[in-house]
Design an enzyme around this catalytic site. Structure first.
Site, mmCIF file in Angstrom:
data_model
loop_
_atom_site.group_PDB
_atom_site.id
_atom_site.type_symbol
_atom_site.label_atom_id
_atom_site.label_comp_id
_atom_site.label_asym_id
_atom_site.label_seq_id
_atom_site.Cartn_x
_atom_site.Cartn_y
_atom_site.Cartn_z
ATOM 1 N N HIS A 57 20.695 -35.613 17.404
ATOM 2 C CA HIS A 57 18.471 -35.413 18.076
ATOM 3 C C HIS A 57 18.845 -34.138 18.301
ATOM 4 C CE1 HIS A 57 15.586 -35.979 20.621
ATOM 5 N NE2 HIS A 57 15.486 -37.166 20.415
ATOM 6 N N THR A 82 8.880 -34.940 26.844
ATOM 7 C CA THR A 82 9.216 -35.561 25.794
ATOM 8 C C THR A 82 9.730 -35.122 24.870
ATOM 9 O OG1 THR A 82 9.419 -38.029 24.757
ATOM 10 C CG2 THR A 82 7.140 -36.936 24.978
ATOM 11 N N SER A 83 10.173 -35.306 23.752
ATOM 12 C CA SER A 83 10.489 -34.641 22.431
ATOM 13 C C SER A 83 9.329 -34.515 21.922
ATOM 14 C CB SER A 83 11.238 -35.208 21.312
ATOM 15 O OG SER A 83 12.508 -35.824 21.959
ATOM 16 N N HIS A 130 -22.305 -37.378 -21.126
ATOM 17 C CA HIS A 130 -21.207 -38.702 -21.767
ATOM 18 C C HIS A 130 -20.240 -37.510 -22.204
ATOM 19 C CE1 HIS A 130 -24.081 -41.526 -20.537
ATOM 20 N NE2 HIS A 130 -25.312 -40.431 -20.889
ATOM 21 N N GLN A 212 2.816 -41.707 22.925
ATOM 22 C CA GLN A 212 4.154 -40.573 22.257
ATOM 23 C C GLN A 212 3.614 -39.285 21.777
ATOM 24 O OE1 GLN A 212 7.927 -41.557 21.085
ATOM 25 N NE2 GLN A 212 8.398 -41.526 23.068
ATOM 26 N N SER A 260 3.895 -24.399 -28.544
ATOM 27 C CA SER A 260 4.177 -25.439 -28.568
ATOM 28 C C SER A 260 6.062 -25.488 -29.729
ATOM 29 C CB SER A 260 2.975 -26.217 -30.000
ATOM 30 O OG SER A 260 3.677 -27.361 -30.015
ATOM 31 N N ARG A 285 -1.347 -27.983 -15.375
ATOM 32 C CA ARG A 285 0.182 -27.551 -14.488
ATOM 33 C C ARG A 285 -0.899 -28.562 -13.741
ATOM 34 N NH1 ARG A 285 3.070 -22.945 -13.325
ATOM 35 N NH2 ARG A 285 3.979 -23.281 -15.463
ATOM 36 N N ARG A 311 3.578 -45.499 19.774
ATOM 37 C CA ARG A 311 4.215 -45.441 18.882
ATOM 38 C C ARG A 311 5.522 -45.715 17.584
ATOM 39 N NH1 ARG A 311 7.672 -39.660 18.394
ATOM 40 N NH2 ARG A 311 7.366 -39.928 15.729
#
Ligand SMILES: *[C@@H]1O[C@H](CO)[C@@H](O)[C@H](O)[C@H]1NC(C)=O
Ligand SMILES: *[C@@H]1O[C@H](CO)[C@@H](O)[C@H](O)[C@H]1NC(C)=O
Length: 468
Positions: A57, A82-83, A130, A212, A260, A285, A311
């Site tokens: 944990h 709580t966490s 177009h 939560q 290339s 990219r 949750r």
């Protein structure tokens, strides 16, 4: 990672400070020890890793680890929480930070493209609908279409950032039950605790109700503007890829970049005059990553939609991948876009040549009007020019020749009254409408005000470099 765990420690400190202020028995020594150990060193990270192996944990491992360097606080760290008190509040802090990192980079990209738009505000270029020749526009005016979308992205991201709230101090199912018990049923103190911790971490407000976790809809609302920015990048870079094929505009090119592996003429080192063809690799990219960014928001929508009741934990693994990836992807897209916009290459002669191929057809209406002004008959002139256009079109399409409509007009005596006016009638700058003025007013009225808060950062921004 220390950023994450250091933030958890800040949250534990704020909780203890606020609890102390509101009367819980927490010593000054505990607070001082916590304050002195907000940063985790290598050794602390090792202790935490060892603990996590035992406890399986992460939050409990770090509560324990913090206690080893702040022993006076060991018994009160995480008191009542709580966490999700640390995990979710920290995530909101990271979302805010992340958006804050993207904004100045986006502003810089907008500034670079604006310089480009201003430089080419009046350069006529063939417009396309177009992806077929339409009316003329200008190179700069076209860039304002890109910039406007980026301005909307800037607004959306600013908005998403200032909309962000804090999860605050809400307990296991969001009822603040554990804190009500800690304060012996004093509702006012529980509310004050929530407000004080929110204030200590610099958020304008805490979400009034939570389960939560903070609602996972917030993640979708943050990734929405990033996905939308992805769409903008994809559109801009696709435009540049189309223009690169037309040899009108190119992205910057490395002197020794191999375009290339097979087609040497794409490699400029051989001879710059031979490099008529280059692959728009950066734009490709960018499109590739932009699609990824757009799709990442789907994750947050689906995660939000399947959170059961107070949750379920099936949000966790997905968010750990989706949220950081979205920010990293947006960040690298900004770098690529900045790199492209800092070195875009324009070929005015190629642009002029394409115009000269299409403009004669566009000018026919003007020629007809000029003939009518000289006493000619509109219908008769229309028919004459229709026949000549047809012939010129056949030369272009069937013989692969140049558009010779204007030569045909020049050698047909019917058109003699307007021969002297033909150059004026065919001046491309008279076909661009208000494009240059639109660039000016758009930059003045929309771009400058939006960039105002980022001026300093833009001035100091270094050139963007990439691994190519
Ligand atoms: C490259 O082409 C130019 C123009 O045709 C020519 O003058 C030059 O000598 C060429 N350079 C090389 C290295 O081939
Ligand atoms: C873009 O990135 C490349 C690679 O890092 C760099 O060489 C270049 O100077 C950058 N800027 C432009 C305008 O190409």
């Amino acid at each position: 990672m220390p950023m994450r765990f250091g933030t958890w420690r800040k949250l534990w400190l704020a909780l203890a400070q606020a609890e102390k202020e509101l009367g819980l028995p927490i010593t000054d020594e505990a607070i001082e020890q916590m304050k002195a150990h907000l940063e985790l060193d290598e050794q602390q990270m090792e202790v935490a890793a060892e603990e996590e192996k035992k406890r399986r944990h992460d939050v409990m491992a770090h509560v324990h680890t913090f206690g080893t360097v702040a022993p006076a606080a060991a018994g009160i760290i995480h008191l009542g929480a709580t966490s999700c008190y640390v995990t979710d509040n920290a995530d909101l802090i990271f979302l805010r930070e992340g958006l804050g990192l993207l904004l100045p980079k986006l502003a810089t990209v907008i500034a670079r493209l604006t310089a480009f738009a201003e430089q080419y505000r009046a350069l006529p270029t063939l417009g396309f609908t177009h992806f077929q020749p339409a009316q003329l526009t200008t190179v700069g005016k076209r860039a304002t279409l890109w910039i406007q979308e980026l301005l909307w992205d800037l607004r959306n991201i600013e908005r998403a950032r200032s909309d962000l709230g804090f999860r605050g101090v809400k307990g296991t199912t969001g009822t603040q039950g554990s804190f009500l018990a800690l304060f012996n049923g004093d509702h006012t103190k529980v509310e004050a605790l929530d407000a004080r911790v929110t204030q200590l971490l610099g958020f304008p407000y805490a979400y009034p109700v939570t389960g939560q976790t903070y609602s996972r809809k917030i993640d979708a609302d943050v990734l929405g503007p990033l996905a939308s920015f992805g769409a903008t990048v994809h559109k801009i870079c696709t435009d540049i890829r189309l223009l690169a094929n037309l040899k009108e505009i190119e992205e910057p090119f490395e002197k020794d970049q191999i375009g290339s592996s097979a087609m040497a003429y794409k490699t400029p080192t051989l001879n710059l005059t031979l490099t008529s063809q280059r692959n728009p690799m950066r734009c490709e990219r960018a499109c590739s990553l932009a699609r990824h960014l757009m799709i990442l928001q789907q994750n947050s929508l689906m995660t939000s939609s399947v959170q059961w009741l107070e949750r379920t934990l099936d949000d966790s693994a997905n968010r750990r991948v989706t949220l950081p990836e979205a920010f990293l992807t947006a960040d690298i897209l900004l770098t690529i876009l900045q790199n492209i916009s800092e070195g875009m290459v324009v070929y005015p002669k190629v642009i002029a040549r394409r115009i000269s191929q299409e403009l004669p057809f566009m000018a026919t209406e003007n020629i007809i009007m000029a003939i009518v002004k000289h006493g000619g008959d509109r219908q008769e002139c229309h028919e004459k020019i229709r026949v000549l256009s047809h012939q010129a079109g056949a030369v272009v399409k069937e013989e692969g020749g140049e558009n010779d409509l204007i030569e045909r007009v020049r050698s047909d005596p019917y058109f003699e009254p307007v021969w002297a006016e033909l150059d004026t009638l065919l001046d491309p700058t008279t076909f661009v409408g208000r494009a240059p003025e639109q660039v000016d007013s758009f930059v003045q009225e929309w771009v400058r005000p939006a960039l105002k808060p980022y001026e300093e950062g833009i001035k100091n921004a270094k050139q963007a470099t990439l691994n190519v």
